[in-house]
Enzyme design. Structure first.
Site, PDB file in Angstrom:
ATOM      1  CB  SER A   1      -0.903   0.018   1.230  1.00 40.88           C
ATOM      2  OG  SER A   1      -1.592   1.247   1.349  1.00 40.88           O
TER       3      SER A   1
ATOM      4  CE1 TYR B   1      -4.361  -2.023   5.203  1.00 39.61           C
ATOM      5  CE2 TYR B   1      -3.237  -0.003   4.547  1.00 39.61           C
ATOM      6  CZ  TYR B   1      -3.950  -1.134   4.219  1.00 39.61           C
ATOM      7  OH  TYR B   1      -4.243  -1.392   2.908  1.00 39.61           O
TER       8      TYR B   1
END
Length: 270
Positions: free
Chosen positions: A140, A154
């Site tokens: 990401s 995350y």
């Protein structure tokens, strides 16, 4: 089997389903795994009818530590070798580190880090022995940006996936496995069910549309990058600009900027 086989995790929707569609269109057989067997079956039937490829459906929850060896064993039992692996399964865990249980955090780490690393470890020797392999780890853009409040693990997990992918790619090159490639795909905001699952759809709908990408060009960028042996790819002009800025901004400025934007893309309560 004459056709190569691609194993895709989290294949029931979003980026994972798009990977299945694009690899099927390229003539690859598929092994699709996710928790939702009904969705996998529908997708498998669609891709077989459209492209004539064979599609294995393996329902598994990667939060279970026994899932990775069972997935590999299921394919080995059918005499199939894994030529490509797409580690896509993932989700966001809303809330702060203080407000979430360790059980939830442990499941998150298992699904987004331990399972993909284990699957890579299990398929890589066969790829090296056969002289061909493709591994795409869906990381990401968050792996580049400074840490911020909420969804606490995350960014750190995605950063780790980038470094892991770079290391695997470097090892394959150093050891002479010239056609075994590993790539970290680092999308930014991508239209999918991801934001519905983590309860952020209302918030993200207020964001400018130019910040978003469709899944198809994201996946296409990942496949093209791994085929040419590129260890990391950031799709999209806006995302590339953000990734570049994270490298040149002073760290305090980057942290302040991330902190100021937290409420736009992080759910802190609950």
């Amino acid at each position: 089997m004459n056709r190569r086989l691609c194993l895709i995790t989290g294949a029931s929707s979003g980026i994972g389903a798009e990977f299945a569609k694009q690899y099927a269109a390229l003539g690859w057989d598929l092994a699709l795994t996710a928790r939702r067997a009904d969705r996998l079956q529908v997708l498998a039937a669609e891709l077989h009818a459209r492209h004539g490829v064979l599609v294995e459906v393996i329902p598994e929850d990667l939060a279970n530590p026994g899932a990775p060896p069972r997935i590999i064993a299921a394919l080995e039992g059918k005499g199939r070798e894994i030529d490509a692996l797409v580690n896509n399964a993932g989700y966001g865990l809303p809330g702060t580190f203080l407000s979430t249980s360790w059980s939830d955090q442990a499941d998150f780490l298992q699904v987004l880090y331990t399972a993909p690393v284990e699957l890579t470890h299990r398929v890589l020797p066969g790829m090296a022995a056969r002289g061909f392999g493709r591994i795409i780890n869906v990381a990401s853009l968050a792996g580049y940006t400074a840490g911020s409040a909420g969804h606490t693990l995350y960014g750190s997990v995605k950063s780790a996936m980038i470094k892991f992918s770079e290391s695997v790619a470097a090892e394959c090159e150093t050891l002479g496995h010239k056609d075994v490639h590993c790539t970290a795909l680092c999308p930014g905001f991508t239209w999918s069910e991801f934001h519905d699952v983590n309860g952020m759809r209302e918030t993200t709908n207020k964001m400018p549309k130019w910040m978003w990408m469709e899944a198809a060009p994201v996946v296409k960028a990942g496949i093209e990058a791994v085929n040419r042996g590129q260890p990391v790819v950031v799709p999209g002009v806006f995302n590339k600009a953000v990734a570049t800025l994270t490298r040149i901004l002073p760290e305090p400025v980057g942290r302040a900027l991330a902190h100021s934007q937290t409420a736009r893309y992080r759910k802190l309560e609950g």
